[in-house]
Design a protein around this motif. Sequence first.
Motif, short mmCIF file in Angstrom:
data_model
loop_
_atom_site.label_atom_id
_atom_site.label_comp_id
_atom_site.label_asym_id
_atom_site.label_seq_id
_atom_site.Cartn_x
_atom_site.Cartn_y
_atom_site.Cartn_z
N GLN A 127 -7.54 7.34 1.85
CA GLN A 127 -8.71 6.98 2.66
C GLN A 127 -9.12 5.53 2.44
O GLN A 127 -9.53 4.85 3.37
CB GLN A 127 -9.90 7.89 2.33
CG GLN A 127 -9.70 9.32 2.75
CD GLN A 127 -9.57 9.45 4.26
OE1 GLN A 127 -10.31 8.83 5.02
NE2 GLN A 127 -8.62 10.24 4.68
N LYS A 128 -9.01 5.06 1.22
CA LYS A 128 -9.48 3.70 0.89
C LYS A 128 -8.46 2.63 1.29
O LYS A 128 -8.82 1.60 1.83
CB LYS A 128 -9.76 3.62 -0.60
CG LYS A 128 -10.13 2.28 -1.11
CD LYS A 128 -11.58 2.17 -1.31
CE LYS A 128 -11.90 0.84 -1.99
NZ LYS A 128 -12.93 0.15 -1.32
N PHE A 129 -7.17 2.87 1.02
CA PHE A 129 -6.19 1.80 1.16
C PHE A 129 -5.19 1.97 2.28
O PHE A 129 -4.62 0.99 2.72
CB PHE A 129 -5.42 1.64 -0.16
CG PHE A 129 -6.26 1.20 -1.30
CD1 PHE A 129 -6.83 -0.06 -1.34
CD2 PHE A 129 -6.53 2.06 -2.34
CE1 PHE A 129 -7.62 -0.45 -2.38
CE2 PHE A 129 -7.32 1.68 -3.40
CZ PHE A 129 -7.87 0.41 -3.41
N ARG A 176 -5.56 3.40 5.40
CA ARG A 176 -6.02 3.37 6.79
C ARG A 176 -5.90 1.97 7.37
O ARG A 176 -6.16 0.99 6.70
CB ARG A 176 -7.48 3.82 6.86
CG ARG A 176 -7.65 5.24 6.47
CD ARG A 176 -9.08 5.59 6.52
NE ARG A 176 -9.25 6.67 7.47
CZ ARG A 176 -10.42 7.14 7.82
NH1 ARG A 176 -11.50 6.63 7.34
NH2 ARG A 176 -10.49 8.14 8.66
N ARG A 197 -7.22 -1.02 9.29
CA ARG A 197 -8.58 -1.53 9.53
C ARG A 197 -8.59 -2.57 10.65
O ARG A 197 -9.37 -3.50 10.62
CB ARG A 197 -9.10 -2.16 8.24
CG ARG A 197 -9.24 -1.15 7.15
CD ARG A 197 -9.77 -1.78 5.90
NE ARG A 197 -9.50 -0.87 4.82
CZ ARG A 197 -8.97 -1.21 3.69
NH1 ARG A 197 -8.64 -2.44 3.46
NH2 ARG A 197 -8.74 -0.33 2.75
N TRP A 225 -5.92 11.69 -2.00
CA TRP A 225 -6.63 11.63 -0.73
C TRP A 225 -7.59 10.44 -0.69
O TRP A 225 -7.68 9.74 0.32
CB TRP A 225 -7.39 12.93 -0.51
CG TRP A 225 -8.16 12.97 0.77
CD1 TRP A 225 -7.67 13.15 2.02
CD2 TRP A 225 -9.56 12.78 0.91
NE1 TRP A 225 -8.69 13.10 2.94
CE2 TRP A 225 -9.87 12.88 2.28
CE3 TRP A 225 -10.60 12.56 0.00
CZ2 TRP A 225 -11.16 12.73 2.75
CZ3 TRP A 225 -11.88 12.42 0.50
CH2 TRP A 225 -12.15 12.51 1.85
N LEU A 226 -8.30 10.20 -1.80
CA LEU A 226 -9.21 9.05 -1.86
C LEU A 226 -8.46 7.74 -1.76
O LEU A 226 -8.90 6.81 -1.09
CB LEU A 226 -10.04 9.09 -3.14
CG LEU A 226 -11.12 10.16 -3.20
CD1 LEU A 226 -11.75 10.21 -4.59
CD2 LEU A 226 -12.18 9.91 -2.14
N TYR A 227 -7.30 7.65 -2.43
CA TYR A 227 -6.48 6.44 -2.31
C TYR A 227 -6.05 6.24 -0.86
O TYR A 227 -6.12 5.13 -0.34
CB TYR A 227 -5.24 6.57 -3.20
CG TYR A 227 -4.33 5.36 -3.13
CD1 TYR A 227 -4.51 4.30 -3.99
CD2 TYR A 227 -3.30 5.28 -2.19
CE1 TYR A 227 -3.70 3.18 -3.92
CE2 TYR A 227 -2.49 4.18 -2.11
CZ TYR A 227 -2.68 3.13 -2.98
OH TYR A 227 -1.88 2.04 -2.90
N CYS A 280 0.91 3.99 -2.95
CA CYS A 280 0.65 5.40 -2.66
C CYS A 280 1.78 6.26 -3.20
O CYS A 280 1.55 7.32 -3.79
CB CYS A 280 0.49 5.60 -1.16
SG CYS A 280 -0.03 7.26 -0.70
N ARG A 286 0.83 -1.21 0.00
CA ARG A 286 0.00 0.00 0.00
C ARG A 286 0.86 1.25 0.00
O ARG A 286 0.55 2.22 -0.69
CB ARG A 286 -0.95 -0.01 1.20
CG ARG A 286 -2.06 -1.05 1.05
CD ARG A 286 -3.02 -0.93 2.18
NE ARG A 286 -2.36 -1.41 3.40
CZ ARG A 286 -2.95 -1.48 4.58
NH1 ARG A 286 -4.19 -1.09 4.73
NH2 ARG A 286 -2.30 -1.93 5.62
#
Length: 81
Positions: free
Chosen positions: A74-76, A78, A80, A70-72, A17, A13
Motif C-alpha cells: 500500500q505504501k510503496f 501503488r 502515484r 500488505w502495508l508495504y 517487495c 520497489r
Amino acid sequence: MSYADGVASRNWRYIGCFLLGMVLSLVTLAVAALWYLSFWDSSTGTYRAVVIADFLIVPGTVIGSGLVLWLYFQKFMRDRT
C-alpha cells in the motif's frame, strides 16, 4: 539517473517487495517449525497440551507477516501518477 526516476524507482520497489516477502516467508516458516518442535515431546513421543498461546503464535505470525507485506504494498507499490 536518480532514485526518483519512474522506471528505476519502480524496479527497486519490486525488488524490495520480493525481498521483504522472502524474509517474511522465512520468518513465518521458522516460527512454525520452532512451534512444532516445542509442541512435540521427542523424549516421550507425544504431543504436549495445547495452550491459548498456541492458537495465537502461528496464526498471529502468518497474519502479521501478511499485514506487513500488505502495508508495504500500500505504501510503496501503488502508482502515484
